[in-house]
Scaffold this motif. Structure first.
Motif, PDB file in Angstrom:
ATOM      1  N   PRO A   1     -74.060  -8.459 -29.433  1.00 12.68           N
ATOM      2  CA  PRO A   1     -73.241  -9.675 -29.330  1.00 12.68           C
ATOM      3  C   PRO A   1     -73.679 -10.541 -28.153  1.00 12.68           C
ATOM      4  O   PRO A   1     -74.153 -10.041 -27.129  1.00 12.68           O
ATOM      5  CB  PRO A   1     -71.828  -9.123 -29.123  1.00 12.68           C
ATOM      6  N   ALA A   2     -73.521 -11.848 -28.312  1.00 13.94           N
ATOM      7  CA  ALA A   2     -74.008 -12.792 -27.301  1.00 13.94           C
ATOM      8  C   ALA A   2     -73.410 -12.513 -25.931  1.00 13.94           C
ATOM      9  O   ALA A   2     -74.112 -12.574 -24.909  1.00 13.94           O
ATOM     10  CB  ALA A   2     -73.709 -14.225 -27.738  1.00 13.94           C
ATOM     11  N   ASP A   3     -72.096 -12.197 -25.885  1.00 11.77           N
ATOM     12  CA  ASP A   3     -71.456 -11.938 -24.588  1.00 11.77           C
ATOM     13  C   ASP A   3     -72.060 -10.699 -23.927  1.00 11.77           C
ATOM     14  O   ASP A   3     -72.296 -10.692 -22.710  1.00 11.77           O
ATOM     15  CB  ASP A   3     -69.952 -11.742 -24.778  1.00 11.77           C
ATOM     16  N   ASP A   4     -72.313  -9.629 -24.715  1.00 12.25           N
ATOM     17  CA  ASP A   4     -72.908  -8.410 -24.155  1.00 12.25           C
ATOM     18  C   ASP A   4     -74.338  -8.674 -23.685  1.00 12.25           C
ATOM     19  O   ASP A   4     -74.767  -8.150 -22.656  1.00 12.25           O
ATOM     20  CB  ASP A   4     -72.901  -7.296 -25.201  1.00 12.25           C
TER      21      ASP A   4
ATOM     22  N   ARG B   1     -75.500 -11.486 -22.557  1.00  9.15           N
ATOM     23  CA  ARG B   1     -75.441 -12.235 -21.295  1.00  9.15           C
ATOM     24  C   ARG B   1     -75.114 -11.313 -20.133  1.00  9.15           C
ATOM     25  O   ARG B   1     -75.676 -11.438 -19.035  1.00  9.15           O
ATOM     26  CB  ARG B   1     -74.406 -13.353 -21.416  1.00  9.15           C
ATOM     27  N   VAL B   2     -74.196 -10.355 -20.353  1.00  9.19           N
ATOM     28  CA  VAL B   2     -73.843  -9.400 -19.286  1.00  9.19           C
ATOM     29  C   VAL B   2     -75.065  -8.575 -18.902  1.00  9.19           C
ATOM     30  O   VAL B   2     -75.361  -8.378 -17.718  1.00  9.19           O
ATOM     31  CB  VAL B   2     -72.684  -8.490 -19.739  1.00  9.19           C
TER      32      VAL B   2
ATOM     33  N   GLU C   1     -77.528 -10.679 -16.977  1.00  9.40           N
ATOM     34  CA  GLU C   1     -77.036 -10.970 -15.631  1.00  9.40           C
ATOM     35  C   GLU C   1     -77.200  -9.766 -14.716  1.00  9.40           C
ATOM     36  O   GLU C   1     -77.598  -9.898 -13.548  1.00  9.40           O
ATOM     37  CB  GLU C   1     -75.572 -11.381 -15.694  1.00  9.40           C
TER      38      GLU C   1
END
Length: 215
Positions: free
Chosen positions: A12-15, A17-18, A21
């Motif tokens: 998933p996009a949010d994962d 990005r994490v 980061e």
């Protein structure tokens, strides 16, 4: 009509990005330089380690080591090692190998390889350091019981055929078979030794001791 297969789930996009980061922050702020490749390898190792004790990530060097161990042939000096207290002990030199011909014995302890001390907590590293191209040389210092000073050996690496099965006939018509590791040749060697032992006793073996210690 058959429905088209479901696409494999992606990150998933949010994962994603994490993860990106975290990688960037570690590379930027960790006290020592660390490569992105190393961080990704460690992340994959951790992910698989949490699944079960049998799932493991192998980098190219580790995969090659596994391939060598299971093929029954490698290039080195021909020593079977194990931890021995605060030292790395010799279980046995493989017959016909450089270590065997040089006179290294079971019960000896490897102190240094090419002048560098051996870590008794990392036997695998010691094994890898003794491997290398055929014809190359490696220097070992060895401690031996009854000898006050270490012994020095200069060995020339060569091809080593690993026979993982050793056997002998015991008293009373019993056989002993030691399997030190599993390789491509283990089943063949085991059948050969069982046939030999069984034929050495009138009426066949009365029983068998199968030694799988440390395997």
């Amino acid at each position: 009509l058959l429905a088209p297969p479901e696409p494999a789930p992606g990150l998933p996009a949010d994962d994603a990005r994490v993860m990106a980061e975290i990688l960037a922050r570690v590379q930027r702020e960790y006290v020592e330089p660390v490569s992105g490749r190393q961080l990704m390898d460690n992340a994959v190792r951790g992910m698989l380690a949490e699944l079960d004790p049998h799932s493991q990530f192998l980098n190219p060097r580790e995969y090659e080591e596994i391939r060598i161990n299971t093929s029954g042939t490698y290039t080195g000096v021909g020593l079977e090692l194990q931890p021995d207290g605060e030292r790395v002990g010799v279980v046995t030199p493989i017959e016909g190998t450089p270590a065997f011909r040089a006179g290294i014995r079971a019960g000896d302890a490897i102190l240094t390889i090419d002048g560098e001390p051996v870590d008794h907590q990392n036997v695998r590293q010691a094994i890898l350091r003794m491997r290398g191209p055929a014809g190359s040389h490696v220097a070992l210092t060895v401690a031996r019981e009854g000898r006050p000073e270490p012994l020095a050996f200069e060995l020339q690496r060569s091809a080593v055929d690993v026979h993982s099965v050793r056997s002998r006939l015991l008293e009373g018509g019993f056989g002993y078979v030691r399997i030190s590791q599993f390789s491509d040749t283990t089943a063949r060697d085991l059948r050969r030794d069982l046939t030999r032992l069984n034929g050495a006793v009138a009426g066949g073996l009365r029983g068998l001791v199968l030694d799988l210690r440390s395997n």
